[in-house]
Scaffold this motif. Sequence first.
Motif, PDB file in Angstrom:
ATOM      1  N   LYS A  50       0.871  -1.182   0.000  1.00 45.23           N
ATOM      2  CA  LYS A  50       0.000   0.000   0.000  1.00 45.23           C
ATOM      3  C   LYS A  50       0.905   1.227   0.000  1.00 45.23           C
ATOM      4  O   LYS A  50       1.615   1.495   0.986  1.00 45.23           O
ATOM      5  CB  LYS A  50      -0.893  -0.013   1.246  1.00 45.23           C
ATOM      6  N   ALA A  51       0.894   1.965  -1.111  1.00 43.30           N
ATOM      7  CA  ALA A  51       1.829   3.083  -1.286  1.00 43.30           C
ATOM      8  C   ALA A  51       1.677   4.128  -0.185  1.00 43.30           C
ATOM      9  O   ALA A  51       2.664   4.584   0.393  1.00 43.30           O
ATOM     10  CB  ALA A  51       1.625   3.723  -2.654  1.00 43.30           C
ATOM     11  N   ARG A  52       0.449   4.484   0.125  1.00 41.41           N
ATOM     12  CA  ARG A  52       0.221   5.580   1.070  1.00 41.41           C
ATOM     13  C   ARG A  52       0.681   5.272   2.490  1.00 41.41           C
ATOM     14  O   ARG A  52       0.938   6.180   3.270  1.00 41.41           O
ATOM     15  CB  ARG A  52      -1.259   5.978   1.065  1.00 41.41           C
ATOM     16  N   SER A  53       0.779   3.995   2.821  1.00 39.84           N
ATOM     17  CA  SER A  53       1.285   3.656   4.158  1.00 39.84           C
ATOM     18  C   SER A  53       2.790   3.874   4.233  1.00 39.84           C
ATOM     19  O   SER A  53       3.337   4.117   5.306  1.00 39.84           O
ATOM     20  CB  SER A  53       1.009   2.190   4.495  1.00 39.84           C
ATOM     21  N   ILE A  54       3.459   3.765   3.102  1.00 38.33           N
ATOM     22  CA  ILE A  54       4.914   3.945   3.090  1.00 38.33           C
ATOM     23  C   ILE A  54       5.255   5.432   3.075  1.00 38.33           C
ATOM     24  O   ILE A  54       6.138   5.887   3.802  1.00 38.33           O
ATOM     25  CB  ILE A  54       5.531   3.196   1.885  1.00 38.33           C
ATOM     26  N   ASP A  55       4.546   6.178   2.232  1.00 40.86           N
ATOM     27  CA  ASP A  55       4.818   7.617   2.121  1.00 40.86           C
ATOM     28  C   ASP A  55       3.583   8.300   1.501  1.00 40.86           C
ATOM     29  O   ASP A  55       3.229   7.999   0.361  1.00 40.86           O
ATOM     30  CB  ASP A  55       6.062   7.804   1.220  1.00 40.86           C
ATOM     31  N   VAL A  56       2.966   9.194   2.248  1.00 40.92           N
ATOM     32  CA  VAL A  56       1.752   9.845   1.724  1.00 40.92           C
ATOM     33  C   VAL A  56       2.073  10.933   0.699  1.00 40.92           C
ATOM     34  O   VAL A  56       1.234  11.281  -0.134  1.00 40.92           O
ATOM     35  CB  VAL A  56       0.885  10.520   2.830  1.00 40.92           C
ATOM     36  N   SER A  57       3.300  11.440   0.732  1.00 36.08           N
ATOM     37  CA  SER A  57       3.595  12.609  -0.105  1.00 36.08           C
ATOM     38  C   SER A  57       4.176  12.245  -1.492  1.00 36.08           C
ATOM     39  O   SER A  57       4.086  13.041  -2.417  1.00 36.08           O
ATOM     40  CB  SER A  57       4.553  13.562   0.626  1.00 36.08           C
ATOM     41  N   SER A  58       4.746  11.048  -1.662  1.00 35.17           N
ATOM     42  CA  SER A  58       5.336  10.672  -2.965  1.00 35.17           C
ATOM     43  C   SER A  58       4.286  10.015  -3.862  1.00 35.17           C
ATOM     44  O   SER A  58       3.371   9.345  -3.355  1.00 35.17           O
ATOM     45  CB  SER A  58       6.454   9.655  -2.794  1.00 35.17           C
ATOM     46  N   PRO A  59       4.443  10.137  -5.191  1.00 35.99           N
ATOM     47  CA  PRO A  59       3.499   9.442  -6.083  1.00 35.99           C
ATOM     48  C   PRO A  59       3.662   7.918  -5.943  1.00 35.99           C
ATOM     49  O   PRO A  59       4.794   7.428  -5.848  1.00 35.99           O
ATOM     50  CB  PRO A  59       3.922   9.897  -7.489  1.00 35.99           C
ATOM     51  N   PRO A  60       2.536   7.181  -5.933  1.00 31.04           N
ATOM     52  CA  PRO A  60       2.589   5.725  -5.761  1.00 31.04           C
ATOM     53  C   PRO A  60       3.575   5.038  -6.711  1.00 31.04           C
ATOM     54  O   PRO A  60       4.303   4.129  -6.305  1.00 31.04           O
ATOM     55  CB  PRO A  60       1.162   5.279  -6.039  1.00 31.04           C
ATOM     56  N   LYS A  61       3.633   5.509  -7.973  1.00 30.02           N
ATOM     57  CA  LYS A  61       4.518   4.866  -8.968  1.00 30.02           C
ATOM     58  C   LYS A  61       5.979   4.870  -8.475  1.00 30.02           C
ATOM     59  O   LYS A  61       6.694   3.876  -8.596  1.00 30.02           O
ATOM     60  CB  LYS A  61       4.388   5.639 -10.280  1.00 30.02           C
ATOM     61  N   LYS A  62       6.383   5.997  -7.929  1.00 29.74           N
ATOM     62  CA  LYS A  62       7.753   6.154  -7.438  1.00 29.74           C
ATOM     63  C   LYS A  62       8.007   5.203  -6.244  1.00 29.74           C
ATOM     64  O   LYS A  62       9.057   4.565  -6.155  1.00 29.74           O
ATOM     65  CB  LYS A  62       7.939   7.612  -7.003  1.00 29.74           C
ATOM     66  N   ILE A  63       7.013   5.127  -5.388  1.00 24.67           N
ATOM     67  CA  ILE A  63       7.140   4.244  -4.207  1.00 24.67           C
ATOM     68  C   ILE A  63       7.247   2.782  -4.648  1.00 24.67           C
ATOM     69  O   ILE A  63       8.098   2.032  -4.183  1.00 24.67           O
ATOM     70  CB  ILE A  63       5.933   4.428  -3.255  1.00 24.67           C
ATOM     71  N   PHE A  64       6.400   2.386  -5.626  1.00 23.26           N
ATOM     72  CA  PHE A  64       6.422   0.995  -6.092  1.00 23.26           C
ATOM     73  C   PHE A  64       7.785   0.653  -6.699  1.00 23.26           C
ATOM     74  O   PHE A  64       8.305  -0.441  -6.496  1.00 23.26           O
ATOM     75  CB  PHE A  64       5.299   0.742  -7.115  1.00 23.26           C
ATOM     76  N   GLU A  65       8.374   1.587  -7.457  1.00 26.53           N
ATOM     77  CA  GLU A  65       9.694   1.339  -8.067  1.00 26.53           C
ATOM     78  C   GLU A  65      10.744   1.122  -6.979  1.00 26.53           C
ATOM     79  O   GLU A  65      11.572   0.223  -7.059  1.00 26.53           O
ATOM     80  CB  GLU A  65      10.103   2.530  -8.961  1.00 26.53           C
ATOM     81  N   LYS A  66      10.660   1.954  -5.943  1.00 30.58           N
ATOM     82  CA  LYS A  66      11.609   1.863  -4.830  1.00 30.58           C
ATOM     83  C   LYS A  66      11.464   0.506  -4.107  1.00 30.58           C
ATOM     84  O   LYS A  66      12.449  -0.167  -3.805  1.00 30.58           O
ATOM     85  CB  LYS A  66      11.321   3.014  -3.850  1.00 30.58           C
ATOM     86  N   VAL A  67      10.209   0.127  -3.872  1.00 32.14           N
ATOM     87  CA  VAL A  67       9.929  -1.138  -3.186  1.00 32.14           C
ATOM     88  C   VAL A  67      10.463  -2.312  -4.016  1.00 32.14           C
ATOM     89  O   VAL A  67      11.120  -3.222  -3.504  1.00 32.14           O
ATOM     90  CB  VAL A  67       8.399  -1.297  -2.943  1.00 32.14           C
ATOM     91  N   LYS A  68      10.213  -2.270  -5.333  1.00 34.68           N
ATOM     92  CA  LYS A  68      10.652  -3.363  -6.209  1.00 34.68           C
ATOM     93  C   LYS A  68      12.182  -3.487  -6.179  1.00 34.68           C
ATOM     94  O   LYS A  68      12.719  -4.578  -6.102  1.00 34.68           O
ATOM     95  CB  LYS A  68      10.148  -3.141  -7.641  1.00 34.68           C
TER      96      LYS A  68
END
Length: 215
Positions: free
Chosen positions: A167-185
């Motif tokens: 869940k992108a917003r649980s990791i960081d509410v301010s970054s775009p989800p796409k960026k968070i998913f790339e980081k997680v991957k």
Amino acid sequence: MKEIFPGVYRRDKKIFTKNLVPGKKVYNEKLVREGGKEYRSWNPYRSKIAGAILKGLKNFLIKPESRILYLGVANGTTASHFSDIAKKGIIFGVETSFKPMKKFVKLCEERKNMIPILSDANHPEKYDAIVEEIDLIYQDISQRNQVEIFIKNMDKFDVQHGILMVKARSIDVSSPPKKIFEKVKKEIERYYEINETIKLSPYAKDHIAIFVEKS
Ligand SMILES: C[S@@+](CC[C@H](N)C(=O)[O-])C[C@H]1O[C@@H](n2cnc3c(N)ncnc32)[C@H](O)[C@@H]1O
């Protein structure tokens, strides 16, 4: 009903599992009878893996003999479908919050292939005496450190396959989800091979499912 994966059925645009406890509903899902068997409708808005299946998942990973460690089991909505499928296996359900765990314990009384564990998934050493021979971790925990929790447990139980709901917003509410998913991957790829990723919208907004394997 057409069997699309072992123990998972499709009719029209809906998916189902065969009810392990005929006549009983778990979360007010529809019960459907066909050919003398009873099936439970699997709601993709209530269960992220159902959403992943409907969005074209290729390799489901959960089999009749699967031994699953489920992190963030809540009151057992998704776990109940795993229990329908993994009839010869077992599901260890870890949940930190007392209220959903109370419901899950009740469900485990009806479904003998599920074991409740009231614990914090940040500390797998607290439940490693109970959990045995796991071949899959399924994690659905909306916490900032959800990737760290996942890797810690994969490591601790030396597991071959894992499914992580991010869940992108649980990791960081301010970054775009796409960026968070790339980081997680990227983080996960340091340790595991990623076989599939599936965006879960419209069933779960700003979530992806990541399917990993130990290389
Ligand atoms: C999105 S809900 C899970 C829904 C469930 N997986 C389903 O599909 O039926 C996330 C759950 O993770 C639990 N949780 C959060 N942090 C946790 C932790 N550190 N250890 C175990 N469970 C945790 C929450 O209490 C909550 O019940």
